[in-house]
Design a protein around this motif. Structure first.
Motif, mmCIF file in Angstrom:
data_model
loop_
_atom_site.group_PDB
_atom_site.id
_atom_site.type_symbol
_atom_site.label_atom_id
_atom_site.label_comp_id
_atom_site.label_asym_id
_atom_site.label_seq_id
_atom_site.Cartn_x
_atom_site.Cartn_y
_atom_site.Cartn_z
ATOM 1 N N LEU A 104 37.095 87.400 52.738
ATOM 2 C CA LEU A 104 36.305 87.884 51.602
ATOM 3 C C LEU A 104 36.335 86.858 50.485
ATOM 4 O O LEU A 104 37.403 86.340 50.147
ATOM 5 N N LEU A 105 35.173 86.572 49.915
ATOM 6 C CA LEU A 105 35.069 85.667 48.776
ATOM 7 C C LEU A 105 34.133 86.299 47.760
ATOM 8 O O LEU A 105 32.988 86.637 48.070
ATOM 9 N N SER A 106 34.615 86.461 46.524
ATOM 10 C CA SER A 106 33.817 87.040 45.453
ATOM 11 C C SER A 106 33.852 86.103 44.252
ATOM 12 O O SER A 106 34.925 85.714 43.791
ATOM 13 N N LEU A 107 32.664 85.736 43.759
ATOM 14 C CA LEU A 107 32.528 84.820 42.632
ATOM 15 C C LEU A 107 31.722 85.511 41.534
ATOM 16 O O LEU A 107 30.706 86.165 41.811
ATOM 17 N N GLY A 108 32.149 85.369 40.300
ATOM 18 C CA GLY A 108 31.433 85.963 39.181
ATOM 19 C C GLY A 108 31.320 84.998 38.025
ATOM 20 O O GLY A 108 32.257 84.241 37.738
ATOM 21 N N TYR A 109 30.154 85.008 37.357
ATOM 22 C CA TYR A 109 29.936 84.112 36.217
ATOM 23 C C TYR A 109 29.273 84.891 35.087
ATOM 24 O O TYR A 109 28.307 85.639 35.305
ATOM 25 N N THR A 116 25.386 88.571 33.705
ATOM 26 C CA THR A 116 26.403 88.245 34.701
ATOM 27 C C THR A 116 25.765 88.096 36.073
ATOM 28 O O THR A 116 24.787 88.775 36.411
ATOM 29 N N LEU A 117 26.350 87.221 36.881
ATOM 30 C CA LEU A 117 25.921 87.009 38.260
ATOM 31 C C LEU A 117 27.148 87.087 39.152
ATOM 32 O O LEU A 117 28.158 86.425 38.887
ATOM 33 N N THR A 118 27.067 87.894 40.200
ATOM 34 C CA THR A 118 28.168 88.059 41.142
ATOM 35 C C THR A 118 27.668 87.798 42.549
ATOM 36 O O THR A 118 26.600 88.297 42.942
ATOM 37 N N VAL A 119 28.418 87.009 43.293
ATOM 38 C CA VAL A 119 28.104 86.706 44.690
ATOM 39 C C VAL A 119 29.326 87.084 45.529
ATOM 40 O O VAL A 119 30.441 86.654 45.230
ATOM 41 N N THR A 120 29.108 87.853 46.577
ATOM 42 C CA THR A 120 30.197 88.283 47.445
ATOM 43 C C THR A 120 29.821 88.051 48.897
ATOM 44 O O THR A 120 28.731 88.457 49.336
ATOM 45 N N ALA A 121 30.695 87.393 49.634
ATOM 46 C CA ALA A 121 30.526 87.179 51.071
ATOM 47 C C ALA A 121 31.693 87.857 51.785
ATOM 48 O O ALA A 121 32.850 87.689 51.388
ATOM 49 N N ASP A 122 31.386 88.614 52.821
ATOM 50 C CA ASP A 122 32.397 89.438 53.475
ATOM 51 C C ASP A 122 32.264 89.308 54.995
ATOM 52 O O ASP A 122 31.171 89.459 55.555
ATOM 53 N N TYR A 123 33.393 89.028 55.645
ATOM 54 C CA TYR A 123 33.473 88.987 57.114
ATOM 55 C C TYR A 123 34.685 89.816 57.502
ATOM 56 O O TYR A 123 35.784 89.578 57.004
ATOM 57 N N LYS A 174 29.415 91.448 59.016
ATOM 58 C CA LYS A 174 29.225 90.363 58.052
ATOM 59 C C LYS A 174 28.212 90.806 57.001
ATOM 60 O O LYS A 174 27.226 91.467 57.323
ATOM 61 N N SER A 175 28.461 90.419 55.755
ATOM 62 C CA SER A 175 27.536 90.786 54.687
ATOM 63 C C SER A 175 27.591 89.766 53.559
ATOM 64 O O SER A 175 28.608 89.113 53.347
ATOM 65 N N VAL A 176 26.475 89.676 52.844
ATOM 66 C CA VAL A 176 26.363 88.854 51.641
ATOM 67 C C VAL A 176 25.664 89.690 50.578
ATOM 68 O O VAL A 176 24.643 90.325 50.856
ATOM 69 N N THR A 177 26.221 89.714 49.370
ATOM 70 C CA THR A 177 25.659 90.507 48.284
ATOM 71 C C THR A 177 25.528 89.673 47.031
ATOM 72 O O THR A 177 26.453 88.933 46.671
ATOM 73 N N LEU A 178 24.374 89.766 46.373
ATOM 74 C CA LEU A 178 24.129 89.132 45.088
ATOM 75 C C LEU A 178 23.779 90.228 44.085
ATOM 76 O O LEU A 178 22.960 91.104 44.376
ATOM 77 N N ALA A 179 24.397 90.182 42.917
ATOM 78 C CA ALA A 179 24.137 91.173 41.872
ATOM 79 C C ALA A 179 23.971 90.463 40.534
ATOM 80 O O ALA A 179 24.771 89.579 40.197
ATOM 81 N N TYR A 180 22.932 90.859 39.800
ATOM 82 C CA TYR A 180 22.639 90.237 38.503
ATOM 83 C C TYR A 180 22.449 91.336 37.476
ATOM 84 O O TYR A 180 21.735 92.328 37.719
ATOM 85 N N SER A 181 23.085 91.187 36.331
ATOM 86 C CA SER A 181 22.989 92.166 35.256
ATOM 87 C C SER A 181 22.639 91.439 33.963
ATOM 88 O O SER A 181 23.233 90.393 33.655
ATOM 89 N N ARG A 182 21.675 92.021 33.221
ATOM 90 C CA ARG A 182 21.246 91.363 31.971
ATOM 91 C C ARG A 182 20.866 92.415 30.932
ATOM 92 O O ARG A 182 20.079 93.331 31.211
ATOM 93 N N PRO A 183 21.412 92.327 29.725
ATOM 94 C CA PRO A 183 20.982 93.240 28.655
ATOM 95 C C PRO A 183 19.615 92.829 28.122
ATOM 96 O O PRO A 183 19.360 91.644 27.861
ATOM 97 N N LEU A 184 18.721 93.801 27.969
ATOM 98 C CA LEU A 184 17.389 93.543 27.429
ATOM 99 C C LEU A 184 17.362 93.744 25.919
ATOM 100 O O LEU A 184 16.766 92.944 25.189
#
Length: 347
Positions: A104-109, A116-123, A174-184
């Motif tokens: 599992l690898l999870s990256l957040g910025y 915010t941007l989060t990327v998660t790869a899971d095996y 196996k899965s890959v997830t991208l999540a993006y959050s932004r205040p308007l």
């Protein structure tokens, strides 16, 4: 999650040594100690809560009835926390089966505009690769009773065959997830997410002299999920929340669209109202069939005194399925209603 003991020793400010031993708890319904699967493990923690990075190295050894190694793995966890960037990874490798059990690898910025941007790869092996997985689907042909422990397989299979059965009954997911959050605005925020999954299949397990044949599961192939949310807070009352969401799923068997709206409105300090409406539409790919579902609910929460709550929820479920078989359409409608009430006291 287990019946046993966990001991730790803080050898240095940034070095901790841990040891654990006991028996696993597989379900909240398990009311007895599962003594036929004892385990022990050791780990070393490097770093502390104030460190920007920390790691854990561990060894885990679990046995099962019949003299089998149930799980024997070595693992690594890593955590990195910076002002705008964070990362987490875990790797679990089974040295008995010589296979990766979990990666599992999870990256957040966090961007300067607070998005915010989060990327998660899971095996992962699903379920987790253990020799006990060999029992999945195994039934005694004479009695039609399930085989409850690995010792029950020994009259029919060699140890090597039982270990192979465990590998054959375990899926790889196996899965890959991208999540993006932004205040308007100060009161509005949007969330976007995308996921791709791929779950492998399992082969058929041939019958033995005393157990049945276990049929394999087909691979799901690549499946795609898309989601979007618009979240509002403080629009009408100080602490209210409104969430408008939409989802689309493109799987091997169907297309599915879902729209959802739910809210939480604190009308007073002691009364909260939470309406929700959900609509879903599914179109099958392999057959000529559609399915529609409408679910309205309303939840009332009342706080008559500190640390107490009364909750009442009412709702309905209305669905319509249409299937065409040999040129003949068949339509089915169903409806149901739900009423629940409860009281909670915190102390």
């Amino acid at each position: 999650r287990f019946d046993g003991a966990l001991l730790g020793w803080q050898a240095k400010p940034k070095l901790r040594v841990n040891a654990v031993a006991g028996f696993p708890v597989l379900s909240s319904r398990q009311t007895w100690v599962l003594k036929d699967r004892p385990f022990y493990g050791v780990s070393v923690d490097v770093g502390n809560k104030r460190s920007p990075w920390s790691t854990t190295l561990y060894w885990f050894d679990q046995h099962a009835k019949g003299g089998f190694i149930d799980r024997r793995s070595v693992g690594f966890e890593g955590r990195l926390l910076k002002k705008r960037f964070n990362a987490f990874t875990i790797v679990d490798y089974d040295v008995k089966f010589k296979q990766l059990n979990l990666g599992l690898l999870s990256l957040g910025y966090n961007f300067p505009d607070t998005s915010t941007l989060t990327v998660t790869a899971d095996y992962r092996q699903s379920p987790m690769l253990t020799t006990t997985n060999a029992l999945i689907g195994q039934i005694f042909t004479a009695t039609s009773e399930p085989v409850l422990d690995l010792g029950g397989l020994k009259p029919f299979f060699t140890d090597a065959q039982i270990y192979q059965l465990a590998k054959d009954r375990t899926l790889v997911s196996k899965s890959v997830t991208l999540a993006y959050s932004r205040p308007l605005t100060k009161k509005l925020q949007t969330n976007l997410d995308f996921s791709m999954t791929n779950t492998g299949g399992t082969p058929n397990t041939p019958a033995s002299a005393g157990t049945n044949e276990v049929f394999g599961l087909p691979s799901s192939g690549k499946e795609y999920y898309y989601g979007a949310q618009l979240i509002g807070s403080g629009l009408l009352w100080e602490n209210d929340i409104y969430i408008l969401g939409a989802r689309y799923a493109n799987t091997q068997r169907s297309h599915t669209w879902t729209a959802d709206f739910n809210a939480r409105m604190a009308l007073t300090n002691k009364f909260r109202l939470s309406p929700r409406v959900r609509y879903g539409y599914r179109k099958e790919k392999l057959i000529d069939s559609t399915y529609k579902q409408f679910q309205p609910t309303m939840r009332f929460n009342w706080f008559p005194m500190p640390h107490s709550e009364i909750e009442v929820e009412i709702g309905g479920n209305f669905n319509h399925q249409r299937t065409v078989t040999a040129g003949t359409p068949l339509s089915t409608r169903e409806k149901g209603y739900v009423l629940s009430a409860g009281y909670r006291l915190d102390f």
